[in-house]
Design a protein around this motif. Sequence first.
Motif, PDB file in Angstrom:
ATOM      1  N   SER A  58     -38.835 -36.587 -74.279  1.00  0.00           N
ATOM      2  CA  SER A  58     -39.462 -35.372 -73.744  1.00  0.00           C
ATOM      3  C   SER A  58     -40.976 -35.479 -73.777  1.00  0.00           C
ATOM      4  CB  SER A  58     -39.031 -34.149 -74.554  1.00  0.00           C
ATOM      5  OG  SER A  58     -39.773 -33.009 -74.147  1.00  0.00           O
TER       6      SER A  58
ATOM      7  N   SER B  62     -42.790 -33.129 -73.916  1.00  0.00           N
ATOM      8  CA  SER B  62     -43.231 -32.014 -74.766  1.00  0.00           C
ATOM      9  C   SER B  62     -43.314 -32.392 -76.237  1.00  0.00           C
ATOM     10  CB  SER B  62     -42.290 -30.825 -74.599  1.00  0.00           C
ATOM     11  OG  SER B  62     -42.308 -30.342 -73.266  1.00  0.00           O
TER      12      SER B  62
ATOM     13  N   ASP C  11     -46.759 -31.278 -66.311  1.00  0.00           N
ATOM     14  CA  ASP C  11     -45.651 -30.413 -65.911  1.00  0.00           C
ATOM     15  C   ASP C  11     -44.466 -30.746 -66.799  1.00  0.00           C
ATOM     16  OD1 ASP C  11     -43.529 -29.067 -64.732  1.00  0.00           O
ATOM     17  OD2 ASP C  11     -44.250 -29.399 -62.692  1.00  0.00           O
ATOM     18  N   THR C  12     -44.296 -29.980 -67.850  1.00  0.00           N
ATOM     19  CA  THR C  12     -43.239 -30.296 -68.816  1.00  0.00           C
ATOM     20  C   THR C  12     -41.853 -30.090 -68.224  1.00  0.00           C
ATOM     21  OG1 THR C  12     -43.433 -28.061 -69.725  1.00  0.00           O
ATOM     22  CG2 THR C  12     -44.684 -29.803 -70.820  1.00  0.00           C
ATOM     23  N   SER C  13     -41.723 -29.209 -67.239  1.00  0.00           N
ATOM     24  CA  SER C  13     -40.410 -28.971 -66.632  1.00  0.00           C
ATOM     25  C   SER C  13     -39.920 -30.183 -65.851  1.00  0.00           C
ATOM     26  CB  SER C  13     -40.462 -27.745 -65.723  1.00  0.00           C
ATOM     27  OG  SER C  13     -41.278 -27.983 -64.589  1.00  0.00           O
ATOM     28  N   LYS C  14     -40.864 -30.991 -65.373  1.00  0.00           N
ATOM     29  CA  LYS C  14     -40.508 -32.191 -64.616  1.00  0.00           C
ATOM     30  C   LYS C  14     -40.700 -33.466 -65.437  1.00  0.00           C
ATOM     31  CE  LYS C  14     -41.695 -30.257 -60.075  1.00  0.00           C
ATOM     32  NZ  LYS C  14     -42.549 -30.423 -58.856  1.00  0.00           N
TER      33      LYS C  14
END
Lengths: 120, 110
Positions: free
Chosen positions: A28, A30, A74-77
């Motif tokens: 991740s 993140s 862009d942590t969602s991607k």
Amino acid sequence: QVQLQESGPGLVKPSQTLFLTCNFSGGSISSANYYWTWIRQPAGEGLEWIGRIYTSGSTTYNPSLKSRVTISIDTSKNQFSLKLSSVTAPDTAVYYCARQDTADDHFDYWGQGTLVTVSS
Amino acid sequence: QSALTQPRSVSESPGQSVTISCTGTSRDVGFYNYVSWYQQHPGGAPKLMIYAVTKRPSGVPDRFSGSKSGNTASLTISGLQAEDEANYYCCSYAGSYAWVFGGGTKLTVL
């Protein structure tokens, strides 16, 4: 398996903006343990640190490029990006994205690099 | 920040040892223990070989070792092998949230 992969146009016209994206897989983006970094290498020359970003969005840039560089995440991607404005021929280089360990500041994983040529 | 100084090239025979130096200043190499070394084969991406001056990532042979004295860091490769032929770059934290690399050293295994 940790992997980073750069993508973006290979040719940019002088005075325009270079835009590259780095996709991270195998974990991740993140994670609190890493920064996400851009480094470049002109042909036949050494490496130059461009800047980095943390998962929080906090950034630091090379003072020599600071006025032209923006790094975003862009942590969602699971990806982060580089924008370099007002490019000129000396910005022609292989651009690498890399993961930087927060504990000892080393770059432990690198992408394969992408060549960006600045030319009209 | 100025680039760190490395010899442009070094050469040695297989089985021998070679040391590559990396000279900075009291504001980077001399002050911080955040020196790392990277191996780069032609056309390839850099690979981490040494970090925090002396630490070796898993998977890197123990033939590779790092050290530091004053403003100069060193990478030593013992028992040279043909596959060690590559360019080597040092890197140091330079304060103010910036990092600086050396100009690179081309290692030739004769």
